[in-house]
Design a protein around this motif. Structure first.
Motif, PDB file in Angstrom:
ATOM      1  N   ARG A 253      40.030  84.659  39.363  1.00  0.00           N
ATOM      2  CA  ARG A 253      40.583  84.431  40.697  1.00  0.00           C
ATOM      3  C   ARG A 253      42.040  83.978  40.619  1.00  0.00           C
ATOM      4  O   ARG A 253      42.441  83.278  39.695  1.00  0.00           O
ATOM      5  CB  ARG A 253      39.758  83.380  41.449  1.00  0.00           C
ATOM      6  N   LYS A 254      42.793  84.368  41.639  1.00  0.00           N
ATOM      7  CA  LYS A 254      44.207  83.988  41.684  1.00  0.00           C
ATOM      8  C   LYS A 254      44.373  82.483  41.844  1.00  0.00           C
ATOM      9  O   LYS A 254      45.291  81.890  41.264  1.00  0.00           O
ATOM     10  CB  LYS A 254      44.900  84.728  42.834  1.00  0.00           C
ATOM     11  N   THR A 255      43.488  81.847  42.622  1.00  0.00           N
ATOM     12  CA  THR A 255      43.589  80.396  42.791  1.00  0.00           C
ATOM     13  C   THR A 255      43.363  79.679  41.466  1.00  0.00           C
ATOM     14  O   THR A 255      44.017  78.676  41.176  1.00  0.00           O
ATOM     15  CB  THR A 255      42.562  79.910  43.826  1.00  0.00           C
ATOM     16  N   THR A 256      42.451  80.197  40.652  1.00  0.00           N
ATOM     17  CA  THR A 256      42.202  79.589  39.341  1.00  0.00           C
ATOM     18  C   THR A 256      43.417  79.735  38.439  1.00  0.00           C
ATOM     19  O   THR A 256      43.735  78.827  37.668  1.00  0.00           O
ATOM     20  CB  THR A 256      40.975  80.241  38.678  1.00  0.00           C
ATOM     21  N   VAL A 257      44.112  80.871  38.535  1.00  0.00           N
ATOM     22  CA  VAL A 257      45.334  81.071  37.750  1.00  0.00           C
ATOM     23  C   VAL A 257      46.349  79.988  38.081  1.00  0.00           C
ATOM     24  O   VAL A 257      46.929  79.354  37.185  1.00  0.00           O
ATOM     25  CB  VAL A 257      45.934  82.470  38.027  1.00  0.00           C
ATOM     26  N   ARG A 258      46.572  79.761  39.363  1.00  0.00           N
ATOM     27  CA  ARG A 258      47.576  78.755  39.772  1.00  0.00           C
ATOM     28  C   ARG A 258      47.179  77.357  39.326  1.00  0.00           C
ATOM     29  O   ARG A 258      48.006  76.593  38.815  1.00  0.00           O
ATOM     30  CB  ARG A 258      47.763  78.813  41.288  1.00  0.00           C
ATOM     31  N   GLU A 259      45.903  77.004  39.533  1.00  0.00           N
ATOM     32  CA  GLU A 259      45.455  75.656  39.179  1.00  0.00           C
ATOM     33  C   GLU A 259      45.530  75.412  37.672  1.00  0.00           C
ATOM     34  O   GLU A 259      45.953  74.340  37.226  1.00  0.00           O
ATOM     35  CB  GLU A 259      44.030  75.439  39.687  1.00  0.00           C
ATOM     36  N   LEU A 260      45.120  76.401  36.883  1.00  0.00           N
ATOM     37  CA  LEU A 260      45.143  76.232  35.430  1.00  0.00           C
ATOM     38  C   LEU A 260      46.569  76.127  34.913  1.00  0.00           C
ATOM     39  O   LEU A 260      46.862  75.300  34.038  1.00  0.00           O
ATOM     40  CB  LEU A 260      44.418  77.404  34.760  1.00  0.00           C
ATOM     41  N   ASN A 261      47.473  76.930  35.447  1.00  0.00           N
ATOM     42  CA  ASN A 261      48.867  76.869  35.009  1.00  0.00           C
ATOM     43  C   ASN A 261      49.471  75.500  35.310  1.00  0.00           C
ATOM     44  O   ASN A 261      50.160  74.909  34.473  1.00  0.00           O
ATOM     45  CB  ASN A 261      49.682  77.972  35.676  1.00  0.00           C
ATOM     46  N   LYS A 262      49.218  74.966  36.506  1.00  0.00           N
ATOM     47  CA  LYS A 262      49.728  73.629  36.853  1.00  0.00           C
ATOM     48  C   LYS A 262      49.159  72.573  35.922  1.00  0.00           C
ATOM     49  O   LYS A 262      49.867  71.654  35.491  1.00  0.00           O
ATOM     50  CB  LYS A 262      49.381  73.304  38.303  1.00  0.00           C
ATOM     51  N   SER A 263      47.871  72.695  35.610  1.00  0.00           N
ATOM     52  CA  SER A 263      47.242  71.730  34.710  1.00  0.00           C
ATOM     53  C   SER A 263      47.861  71.780  33.313  1.00  0.00           C
ATOM     54  O   SER A 263      48.168  70.743  32.717  1.00  0.00           O
ATOM     55  CB  SER A 263      45.737  71.996  34.634  1.00  0.00           C
ATOM     56  N   LEU A 264      48.069  72.983  32.788  1.00  0.00           N
ATOM     57  CA  LEU A 264      48.669  73.122  31.454  1.00  0.00           C
ATOM     58  C   LEU A 264      50.087  72.575  31.426  1.00  0.00           C
ATOM     59  O   LEU A 264      50.481  71.879  30.490  1.00  0.00           O
ATOM     60  CB  LEU A 264      48.665  74.594  31.031  1.00  0.00           C
ATOM     61  N   GLN A 265      50.868  72.875  32.451  1.00  0.00           N
ATOM     62  CA  GLN A 265      52.228  72.346  32.509  1.00  0.00           C
ATOM     63  C   GLN A 265      52.221  70.831  32.583  1.00  0.00           C
ATOM     64  O   GLN A 265      53.058  70.165  31.965  1.00  0.00           O
ATOM     65  CB  GLN A 265      52.958  72.935  33.710  1.00  0.00           C
ATOM     66  N   GLY A 266      51.261  70.273  33.332  1.00  0.00           N
ATOM     67  CA  GLY A 266      51.155  68.821  33.425  1.00  0.00           C
ATOM     68  C   GLY A 266      50.803  68.156  32.112  1.00  0.00           C
ATOM     69  O   GLY A 266      51.085  66.980  31.905  1.00  0.00           O
ATOM     70  N   HIS A 267      50.188  68.912  31.201  1.00  0.00           N
ATOM     71  CA  HIS A 267      49.845  68.385  29.880  1.00  0.00           C
ATOM     72  C   HIS A 267      50.866  68.785  28.813  1.00  0.00           C
ATOM     73  O   HIS A 267      50.594  68.655  27.618  1.00  0.00           O
ATOM     74  CB  HIS A 267      48.457  68.865  29.464  1.00  0.00           C
ATOM     75  N   GLY A 268      52.002  69.289  29.222  1.00  0.00           N
ATOM     76  CA  GLY A 268      53.093  69.531  28.283  1.00  0.00           C
ATOM     77  C   GLY A 268      53.135  70.909  27.659  1.00  0.00           C
ATOM     78  O   GLY A 268      53.945  71.140  26.758  1.00  0.00           O
ATOM     79  N   PHE A 269      52.316  71.851  28.119  1.00  0.00           N
ATOM     80  CA  PHE A 269      52.351  73.200  27.553  1.00  0.00           C
ATOM     81  C   PHE A 269      53.436  74.039  28.235  1.00  0.00           C
ATOM     82  O   PHE A 269      53.732  73.854  29.416  1.00  0.00           O
ATOM     83  CB  PHE A 269      50.992  73.892  27.742  1.00  0.00           C
ATOM     84  N   ARG A 270      54.016  74.966  27.480  1.00  0.00           N
ATOM     85  CA  ARG A 270      55.018  75.890  28.025  1.00  0.00           C
ATOM     86  C   ARG A 270      54.288  77.118  28.564  1.00  0.00           C
ATOM     87  O   ARG A 270      54.124  78.109  27.877  1.00  0.00           O
ATOM     88  CB  ARG A 270      56.033  76.286  26.951  1.00  0.00           C
ATOM     89  N   SER A 271      53.823  77.021  29.780  1.00  0.00           N
ATOM     90  CA  SER A 271      53.001  78.084  30.352  1.00  0.00           C
ATOM     91  C   SER A 271      53.625  78.649  31.617  1.00  0.00           C
ATOM     92  O   SER A 271      54.471  78.019  32.257  1.00  0.00           O
ATOM     93  CB  SER A 271      51.591  77.551  30.666  1.00  0.00           C
ATOM     94  N   GLY A 272      53.203  79.861  31.955  1.00  0.00           N
ATOM     95  CA  GLY A 272      53.611  80.519  33.186  1.00  0.00           C
ATOM     96  C   GLY A 272      52.423  81.261  33.753  1.00  0.00           C
ATOM     97  O   GLY A 272      51.329  81.261  33.167  1.00  0.00           O
TER      98      GLY A 272
END
Length: 466
Positions: A253-272
């Protein structure tokens, strides 16, 4: 065997040499000589086998002789998605740099004006998605009567997306005397019917059993007991415990994509992220950041599952087990490309068992289960802080707060109980104390997922005044 043995021109061999490739893949070795002989062809090949170059390379040499005319492309390549069309266009620029061939890319999500201008100048190669091509054709902006070569790429994906009627109509607009190449990872009945109708005595090439996965990819099923919160935690542990150079994480799901990316960025990962709600320019920009190394983790929906060719993708993670078994093959095919090795993990929760069974039935392979995650586990959420004893000075204030909260809970006219009794919190009573907690849901903020979620200590339960 080398590329020089396939009958390609010196200019093309020079361009191939610039990319660093020295030997053709099996699909290239089988297809290129047949294409140069102007035969129709049906090629069945799994993703990541180098099939794009198997038609791009001979097409460049074939089109080297001739001249383009306004609004009449000399060749047509049909792709199911914008991303795959853009990838093929990059291949033409890369391999055709020593030839003077013109190219146009017709895809949705971008301005039509520039595309029309390119067509009016005349193009040798037209790369298009069916929808945008039919739109321009109906507007009278393009003529297909001069097209002598047609490539239908990812035909099974075309079928999944409902493009077969458009392809049939496009084929009727092309000259009857032409060369047609059809590429597909699988050959379901509708694709076989399409090939029988529009191809003439085609040569069939099959380099792998339909729906098989790349043997260079190590596949794992990762059992997950919980839902999104625990999945995110497991993904972070995988990314930290493995030697991840670049990784693509797929969600349903697109909503899961957005939520997971925000979570990874919040934990210091270089994600998009990349998904269908983004406009074309934003998606292209994010893909460029991924290819250039500005980010090394790309969270994606299935819009990127096919045709995305990024060198050096070491890991693919299925955050959600795909709903359609075919999508699994194409997702994990983003790694282990061009002879390299890769690793694919698939998160499997209680509701995913049927999806995995369908995948194993399609591929004919049993996916191994990962018993232990690599690396050290994350620290658990901190335990609830012990209740602090009230000081003598705080007792009168706390007593007043407790009495006010209790009064707000008692129905009108009810007398105060001699001894206070414990009362289960309700939505009404919690709101009166100003601390109503909505039904718990998955966190999707920018911060870490392991913050404090416990009850509010009693000494903070004060009445809000307005």
């Amino acid at each position: 065997m080398s590329f020089a043995d396939l009958g390609l021109s010196d200019e093309l061999l020079r361009a191939v040499g610039d990319t660093g490739y020295t030997e053709p893949t099996p699909i290239q070795a089988s297809a290129i000589p047949s294409v140069l002989m102007m035969r129709d062809m049906v090629a069945i090949a799994q993703t990541g086998t180098g099939k794009t170059a198997s038609f791009v390379l001979p097409m460049i040499d074939i089109l080297a002789h001739g001249r383009s005319r306004a609004r009449m492309p000399r060749s047509l390549i049909l792709e199911p998605t914008r991303e795959l069309a853009a990838q093929v266009a990059e291949n033409f620029e890369q391999y055709g740099k020593y030839h003077k061939l013109s190219m146009a890319l017709l895809i949705g999500g971008v301005q039509m004006g520039d595309q029309v201008k390119a067509l009016e100048k005349g193009v040798d190669v037209l790369i298009a998605t069916p929808g945008r091509l039919m739109d321009l054709f109906q507007r009278g902006k393009i003529l297909l009567t001069g097209c002598s070569m047609l490539v239908i790429d990812e035909a099974d994906r075309m079928l999944d997306m409902g493009f077969i009627p458009d392809i049939e109509e496009i084929c009727t607009k092309l000259p009857a005397k032409r060369q047609t190449l059809l590429f597909s990872a699988t050959m379901p009945a509708p694709i076989k019917k399409l090939a029988d109708r529009f191809l003439t005595n085609p040569k069939t090439i099959e380099v792998a059993r339909p729906a098989t996965t790349n043997t260079n990819i190590t596949q794992w099923v990762v059992p997950v007991k919980g839902q999104s919160f625990e999945k995110r935690k497991v993904v972070r542990q995988l990314l930290r415990g493995e030697d991840v150079r670049t990784a693509i994480i797929f969600c349903n799901r697109k909503t899961t994509v957005r939520e997971l990316n925000k979570s990874l960025q919040g934990h210091g990962f270089r994600s998009g992220e990349i998904h269908g709600d983004m406009d074309q320019s934003a998606r292209i920009a994010e893909l460029e950041r991924f290819k250039n190394g500005d980010i090394n983790i790309l969270v994606a929906s299935d819009v990127a599952a096919r045709g995305l060719d990024v060198k050096g993708v070491s890991h693919v993670v299925n955050f959600d087990a795909p709903w359609h078994p075919d999508d699994y093959v194409h997702r994990i095919g983003r790694t282990g490309r061009a002879g390299a090795t890769g690793v694919a993990y698939t998160m499997v929760g209680p509701d995913d068992a049927e999806n995995i069974q369908n995948i194993e039935k399609l591929t004919g392979e049993k996916i191994k289960t990962l018993d232990a995650l690599p690396g050290e586990p994350e620290e658990e959420r901190p335990a609830r802080a012990p209740r602090r004893e009230r000081t003598r000075r705080e007792e009168p204030i706390a007593a007043q707060a407790d009495e006010a909260a209790a009064s707000s809970r008692r129905p009108r006219g009810e007398q105060r109980d001699p001894a206070p009794r414990a009362e289960a919190p309700t939505e009404r009573s919690d709101r009166s104390r100003g601390r109503y907690d909505a039904p718990r849901r998955e966190r999707s903020d920018n911060g870490p997922d392991d913050g404090w979620n416990g009850p509010v200590p009693d000494f903070l339960q004060v009445t809000l005044t307005r």
